[in-house]
Scaffold this active site. Structure first.
Site, PDB file in Angstrom:
ATOM      1  N   LYS A 138      29.793 -34.173  -2.823  1.00 42.19           N
ATOM      2  CA  LYS A 138      30.982 -34.364  -1.996  1.00 42.19           C
ATOM      3  C   LYS A 138      32.247 -34.326  -2.846  1.00 42.19           C
ATOM      4  CE  LYS A 138      28.909 -36.824   1.822  1.00 42.19           C
ATOM      5  NZ  LYS A 138      28.705 -38.114   2.474  1.00 42.19           N
ATOM      6  N   GLU A 144       0.860  -1.177   0.000  1.00 43.12           N
ATOM      7  CA  GLU A 144       0.000   0.000   0.000  1.00 43.12           C
ATOM      8  C   GLU A 144       0.897   1.228   0.000  1.00 43.12           C
ATOM      9  OE1 GLU A 144      -1.247   2.127   2.989  1.00 43.12           O
ATOM     10  OE2 GLU A 144      -0.531   0.986   4.701  1.00 43.12           O
TER      11      GLU A 144
END
Lengths: 595, 895
Positions: free
Chosen positions: A462, A203
């Protein structure tokens, strides 16, 4: 490019009848469903024919979200759900669910019984509509369906006001409703976490105002009230039943107590009293201080403020009256205004915003004569004061909220076009964000980047991390993830090539090339290998070149030196097809050494 | 050159190099190396004066110097009993009776006993089993004890430095030999030394960890791949245990509370340490005398009790006897979750499921270095605060001058149940109000179904559990795993929001605890019984006393009781609710509408107070006071009446006064509703008592039938329950249906206190967010029906544990594996030869070789070896090689 489509049916470059349609990821969401206080014709409701020209709109809307109970945000809800036709879910917070039907009923009475409106929704329709409401609590993740998720944040504007975060897939939008970034006497400040939405719909009522400190305004307000009653005048404060009324009541109550004033303070019977009860019950939605002290003394049990009776209007002597509605467009406040306006000793304090077309708006713009529908003309001699107690965020607050949630784009609604323009430039300047402010009925399309979540095998991650950590740290180096995407049935998973082949059930075929280079280099083959190693390290700074057991390896490229302690050395260079570029580069490098 | 030295501190002897001895009565000894002293000793390594410690020693054998280590070694066993080894026998008058233990030397027996290998970390010089064992031989008081201690060594390294003391008590209890005292002292000393050594090591490791963690945090990483990097980066001399431990670290659970209804668990998952609940078992308070704020003649004159053969004057007055029970005359002590298993400072997050399971919170968060976050719902925090404050007020308002401590030294001589009590040495006095406030201020309030992100690695979410106001079950999820922690749940309809089943379904692991404590009785009939008992008592002119907590079932009691009293015509008897937090409790219950059942919630929309006790208050049917001595109570007090007050243990609070007041009148009645305490135990210090006793324990949490039904419905892969739930309750061993059923559909893992369980969760996949630009590069190739492959490369950006895959920034793409594709399938040799011929390569000579063929291009002296899974091209001409490559690629499929 995925997109988010927004069409304001109300509140686009305007204040009142907030209603914004949001489409993203195949879902259509209606944000608020308010009415316009300034109109008495069909313009007071949003134009639902935009969604569907005939028949119910249920098939086109996945859910409706109501930010708070003010009528410009929920006033058209029974009309939409019962008269236009909508049977889907409606979401709002618990206090909103409790209070909204009362305000709706009140408005219905004013419109139908006082103004004689036809074709208005009935009490039963309000009840039926509220049955479709699902109440939500703050921060709770609500899954509307399997894809659409909503979450409410505290907005502070009125009791139960919430901002909503809406997510479909990886796209998200935050709709603020009305909010307040500074805590007041009874409510806390709006808060949102860093949710980084693609779009923030905020707003912008006070887009250009930066309000002075709250304390000054309060002092000002009390001073004006006190001066007026000292000269024997009557003070009218038009308010909405819930929200500002409670804040100002607390303010006056404490002032009266401190100054030991005897002048009567009234509030309009009915609504406000009931409203105070809601405040007592939903005390968890108020601010910290009230929550802490409520067991000893409930702030909403007023000692000095008494219920108002219509007969008191003509009572002599000073008094202070809170009356609804807040914009002087109907009801008791307007009735009192008509009586008191001609006396210059009296005063009206407008504590909030008034939409265009209301009496409140007219007198604030300096109108000295007000003409009513029945040709009645009222002269305004009383002093008119405007005190912005509306709990809206000001420009500073809006900027603060943008900072809090870090959106990709900003859209301004619920404000005036000229002010929006100003704020847009400011946002652009300060945050370098794209800012939109579509008018009612205008569709705004925002492109977003979409992130697709895919599974990835841990071993691949990994391996990458191991490789990355093996290199000397360099903050600028990008990490690279390379793998094979396996799309099987409905799952998508990124994995290492060998894993992928296994998963797919196929055999990988590895092509390896080996070339020999002859070098003239006296000394042992190990010494030659060392020389080559340092050369390669120098030439390939971005690669991890390793030396083990007399052979040098970079990725899949292997370099091996053979030969006795004479000048002639054979250097074998071997690589897989995937490292063709690197392999042939190293081969060339070695060849150039040989010549 | 070596000498044999007696280490005065711990009365051990050792061979030491002369270079280690300083000024004849001090000697260096390697510290914290955890082993390898042997090597140091043998090689006469010069002492590291910075890290080695100086010990007081006496050089034995008149300072005899051995030039051969082996000779010294031979003399060592004698030195155990002799101080001078030049003579064969000497009178030991100067020396003590204690046999000395050998400090470094390996005794033959200890080698033969297989000992688990202790993992050595970083600072150890020579990691070897024998080196460590040599230290352990000091512990070898008896083979039994050694085995006991050593078995616990590896978890000691793993979890916490203080773990040794966990074994203190049982060992000492089990140790009843002639030279008990001195041996125990010795043993204790050795244990302490071990602890110090291990502490040193752990400190080193923790420093390293901290350093690494800093590094990781600065890189915005905290993930499993890092844990992998840990393994690589640490210079760990990996032993199997350590690896196993590492795996465990990723994902395990242990239980710190011995009471399944006051749960406290630790869950380690994706490197996050979560504490699930922190319940405080209050059973210990039953062993104490009630606290009364007025002088109680009776309690004060209870006979003093002493163990039969103890005349210790310190114990005088600490124990008192009533009936056949012994009570401790001291402020009550509590048994907090043990800190021996885990350092509370390591906890990242505490999840609290309901206000009855948070009473130990101040013990955990205050003064322990705890820095994590605590999550609880708003009612849990608000009502939990009331409970904590009430407890503190109850105890603090009756200050006692003496704190009994001596009795703990005579546990084994005390009668049942004191001798059987659970770890009395760890019992603590209650925290103070300051601690309560500090601790509660750490709590972050959450709503039901609020997703809370934990360091990007996990997401936790509370759902309604229907047990009491704000009670929740927690769902812990990572990208692919789901752990559900179910505690204090109820499927009955009372005042709280009903239980949310849906979100709990299909978990990989379901941890279920806090089932009903009254498995045999039905809460509804108990409530009915209570109403009848109370009403009848009132009708008979007697008073009803209901010991209770200040929140929870009490709200339902007000409601039901007032209705029943109306029915039976005793509605004019007032109800009194006496608690320091009574006003708060009543007020809060009426503002927590969002957490109530929908029936109660709907009343708020009217608007009406959700609970009828608001009305009872208005009509003065229910009155509340802070204390029995509060202003106005004496004027309002009228008999007969119903009094609700705490504490249910009957050891402190206003209830003590009411029992004193009403206990002698058989018309009065005390009604037990809280299931936490055994009512016979609770009443023991007041016996003999005249007032009627009714036992109507109301426990709304799941009973076994409901629990089993729920489990069937939720379909967890693995179910974790306290061990006591898989056997019928002790009170009713014949009722075999009162257990959690086993089923082939799921794995059942029982656990008991202090046990570490490995949850069967193996992470295989993570999640990555792919941006649109990267997705556009995907070029899927269908290798089989329904299976498509596409090689893919992107820049990996890891922030807050979230993996993102982006397009490479310009410029850096050239050297990456961009566009890399892979070949698959078989090379058809005939086709290959044909294609070569088309390219003008015709001199190919094909020979079978191994599993495939060898193609020899004689002109170029190039070899092509083709097998099923690979092709090897040996070729020195670049031009030819590239041509061959092209041909090969045409013969193979790619993705």
């Amino acid at each position: 490019m995925p997109e988010i489509k927004i069409t304001p049916l109300g509140a686009g470059q305007d204040v009142g009848r907030s209603c914004i349609l949001l489409s993203m990821g195949g879902k259509n969401i209606m944000l608020d469903c308010g009415m316009h206080m300034g109109y008495n014709d069909e313009r007071r409701f949003p134009d639902f024919s935009f969604i569907s020209t005939d028949g119910p709109i249920t098939p086109y809307i996945d859910c409706v979200i109501i930010s708070h109970f003010h009528l410009d945000h929920c006033g058209a809800l029974p009309y939409m759900s019962e008269m236009v036709g909508y049977t889907g879910p409606i979401y709002m917070t618990h206090p909103t669910k409790a209070i909204a039907p009362i305000l709706l009923e009140d408005m219905r009475k004013v419109s139908v019984e006082k103004k004689g409106d036809q074709n208005f929704f009935t009490s039963q329709m309000i009840k039926d509509c509220m049955k479709k409401v699902i109440a939500v609590t703050l921060h709770q993740s609500v899954m509307v369906d399997s894809e659409l998720e909503i979450k409410a944040y505290y907005a502070g504007h009125v009791l139960g006001a919430a901002m909503f975060w809406i997510k479909v897939g990886s796209q998200s939008v935050v709709y603020t409703g009305d909010y307040n970034m500074t805590p007041d006497r009874h409510l806390g400040a709006a808060w949102i976490d860093k949710c980084r939405p693609d779009l923030l719909i905020t707003e912008s009522t006070y887009a250009t105002t930066i309000r002075d400190s709250k304390r000054c305004r309060e002092r000002d307000f009390l001073k004006k009230v006190h001066e007026c009653i000292d000269r024997g005048g009557k003070v009218l404060i038009p308010v909405f039943a819930l929200g500002r009324a409670q804040e100002l009541c607390i303010l006056l109550e404490t002032y009266w107590e401190r100054m030991n004033l005897k002048v009567p303070v009234y509030f309009a019977l009915g609504l406000t009293e009931k409203a105070n009860n809601y405040y007592k019950m939903f005390i968890t939605w108020t601010n910290q201080k009230i929550r802490k002290t409520f067991v000893q003394r409930n702030m909403f049990d007023f000692k000095h403020i008494k219920p108002f009776d219509r007969q008191y209007i003509d009572n002599p002597g000073p008094m202070v009256v809170f009356a609804t509605p807040g914009m002087l467009h109907a009801g008791l406040s307007l009735q009192i205004f008509k009586k008191w306006a001609p006396n210059e000793n009296n005063m009206v304090i407008m504590p909030g915003f008034c939409v265009q077309g209301t009496v409140g708006h007219k007198i604030l713009n300096g109108a000295k004569k007000i003409e009513f529908e029945n040709r009645q003309i009222v002269e305004v001699k009383m002093s008119v004061e405007y005190m912005s107690f509306s709990a809206h965020a000001d420009a500073k607050g809006i900027m603060q909220l943008i900072q809090y949630c870090e959106p990709q784009n900003v859209m301004l609604v619920h404000g005036e076009a000229a002010k929006m323009e100003f704020l847009k430039n400011k946002i652009k300047q300060e945050f370098n964000l794209e800012c939109y402010y579509p008018a009612n009925g205008e569709t705004c399309i925002i492109n977003t980047t979409v992130k697709i979540p895919i599974d990835v095998s841990l071993s691949l991650l990994k391996a990458e991390s191991k490789k990355f950590n093996a290199l000397p740290p360099d903050p600028k180096r990008q990490r690279t993830l390379h793998g094979v995407l396996v799309m099987k049935d409905s799952s998508i998973c990124l994995m290492d090539v060998d894993e992928a082949c296994k998963e797919a059930g196929i055999n990988r075929h590895v092509i390896r090339f080996t070339s020999t280079v002859h070098l003239h280099d006296p000394g042992s083959s190990l010494a030659t290998a060392h020389k080559l190693h340092s050369l390669m390290k120098e030439k390939l700074p971005e690669w991890s070149v390793t030396f083990t057991d007399g052979s040098i390896s970079v990725e899949s490229v292997l370099v091996k030196v053979e030969g006795e302690e004479d000048n002639q050395k054979s250097v074998f260079v071997s690589w897989t097809n995937q490292d063709e570029e690197l392999g042939s580069y190293i081969l060339k490098l070695l060849n150039s050494m040989g010549h | 050159m070596w000498v044999i030295a007696l280490f005065v501190e711990d009365n051990t002897i050792a061979i030491v190099p002369t270079s280690w001895v300083r000024s004849n009565n001090e000697c260096y000894w390697p510290t914290a190396s955890g082993g390898g002293e042997q090597k140091f000793v043998k090689e006469c390594t010069s002492p590291d004066k910075k890290t080695w410690r100086l010990y007081k020693v006496r050089i034995l054998g008149n300072g005899k110097v051995f030039d051969d280590w082996n000779k010294a070694r031979l003399k060592l066993p004698n030195a155990e009993t002799e101080s001078d080894f030049n003579t064969d026998h000497e009178n030991n008058d100067t020396d003590n009776e204690t046999p000395r233990k050998i400090r470094t030397e390996l005794s033959q027996e200890s080698i033969s006993i297989p000992l688990p290998e202790v993992p050595f970390i970083k600072s150890c010089v020579q990691p070897s089993t024998s080196a460590m064992t040599s230290r352990n031989t000091e512990l070898a008081v008896t083979p039994h004890n050694r085995a006991h201690v050593i078995r616990d060594l590896s978890p000691a390294v793993c979890s916490s430095p203080e773990v040794f003391s966990r074994n203190e008590t049982p060992k000492i209890n089990g140790y009843n030999q002639t030279d008990e005292n001195s041996s125990i002292k010795l043993l204790l000393k050795q244990l302490l030394r071990q602890v110090t050594i291990l502490n040193g090591k752990i400190n080193n490791v923790q420093d390293d960890l901290a350093e690494l963690k800093n590094k990781i945090n600065s890189d915005h990483l905290k993930d499993d791949d890092i844990s992998n990097a840990f393994e690589e980066d640490f210079p760990i001399t990996t032993s199997q245990e350590l690896l196993n431990f590492d795996k465990k670290l990723l994902n395990n659970e242990y239980c710190l509370s011995n009471d399944p209804n006051k749960p406290c668990h630790i869950l380690t998952f994706r490197e996050i340490t979560l504490m699930l609940d922190c319940g405080l078992s209050m059973q210990s308070v039953l062993n104490f005398l009630p606290l009364s704020y007025v002088y109680s003649n009776r309690l004060h004159n209870l006979p003093i009790w002493l163990p039969t053969d103890v005349t210790d004057s310190d114990l005088e007055g600490e124990l008192r006897e009533n009936g056949d029970r012994i009570f401790i005359d001291s402020p009550p002590e509590f048994c907090p979750p043990l800190d021996k298993l885990i350092d509370f400072a390591q906890i990242d997050v505490i999840l609290i499921s309901n206000y009855l399971c948070m009473m130990a919170l101040p013990f955990i968060t205050e003064g322990t270095g705890f820095q994590g976050k605590v999550y609880a719902t708003e009612p849990t925090l608000q009502i939990g605060r009331l409970l904590l404050e009430e407890l503190v007020t109850h105890i603090e308002q009756c200050p006692k001058a003496n704190f009994a401590t001596q009795w703990k030294n005579f546990i084994h001589k005390l009668p049942y149940p004191l001798n059987d009590s659970f770890k009395p040495k760890s019992w603590k006095q209650i925290y103070n109000a300051g601690n309560v406030n500090a601790s509660l201020s750490r709590i972050q309030m959450v709503g039901y179904n609020e997703k809370i992100d934990v360091y990007g690695a996990l997401q936790v979410l509370p759902t309604s559990s229907g047990y009491n106001l704000g009670s929740s079950n927690w769902i812990i999820t990572s990208d692919h795993e789901k752990i559900v922690y179910l505690s204090g749940s109820s499927t009955l309809t009372t005042h709280p929001r009903p239980m949310d089943h849906h979100a709990l379904k299909n978990a990989d692991v379901l941890i279920m605890t806090d089932l009903t404590q009254t498995p045999i009785s039905n809460p509804d009939s108990m409530l009915g019984l209570l109403c009848v008992v109370v009403s009848l008592t009132l009708r008979g002119g007697g008073n009803a006393l209901i010991p209770c907590y200040p929140s929870g079932v009490i709200y339902d009691l007000f409601e039901c009781l007032s209705i029943k009293m109306q029915d039976l015509g005793v509605q004019n008897c007032p109800m009194f609710f006496i608690s320091p937090v009574a006003d708060m409790s009543l007020a809060y219950s009426n503002i927590l509408a969002e957490w109530l059942s929908s029936a109660k919630q709907n009343r708020v929309y009217v608007p009406d107070e959700p609970f009828p006790h608001a009305l009872l208050l208005k009509n003065s049917k229910l009155k509340h006071f802070k204390h029995i001595y509060s202003e106005g109570f004496s004027t309002d007090f009228q008999e007969p009446c119903v009094v609700f007050c705490g504490h249910p243990s009957l050891r402190f609070g206003d209830v003590v006064q009411f029992i004193e007041l009403w206990g002698n009148n058989p018309r009065n009645c005390i009604v037990f509703t809280e299931p936490d305490f055994d009512y016979i135990e609770a009443l023991a210090p007041y016996q003999p008592i005249q007032m009627k006793v009714a036992h109507c324990a109301i426990d709304t949490s799941l009973n076994f039938t409901q629990a089993n039904k729920l489990i069937k419905d939720l379909k967890p892969t693995t179910l974790v329950v306290p061990e006591c739930y898989i056997q019928p309750p002790v009170s009713a061993p014949t009722l075999t249906e009162l257990v959690i059923e086993t089923s082939s559909d799921r794995t059942l893992i029982p656990y008991k206190w202090g046990e570490v369980i490995n949850l069967p969760l193996k992470r295989k996949q993570g999640q990555i967010l792919m941006e649109t630009e990267v997705a556009q590069k995907i070029n899927p190739i269908e290798v089989k029906t329904g299976v498509s492959l596409s090689s893919l490369t992107g820049a990996l950006v890891i922030k807050d544990n979230v993996h993102n895959m982006k397009n490479h920034a310009d410029g850096s793409e050239s050297k990456t594996q961009r566009g890399t594709r892979y070949e698959w399938g078989l090379v058809n040799v005939t086709e290959f030869l044909q294609k070569m011929a088309q390219e003008g390569i015709v001199d190919a000579k094909v020979e079978p070789s191994g599993n495939g063929v060898m193609i020899h291009l004689q002109d170029e002296d190039a070899l092509i070896q083709i097998e099923d899974n690979c092709t090897h091209v040996l070729c020195n001409s670049d031009e030819l090689r590239l041509r061959l490559r092209n041909i090969l690629m045409q013969c193979l499929k790619q993705f």
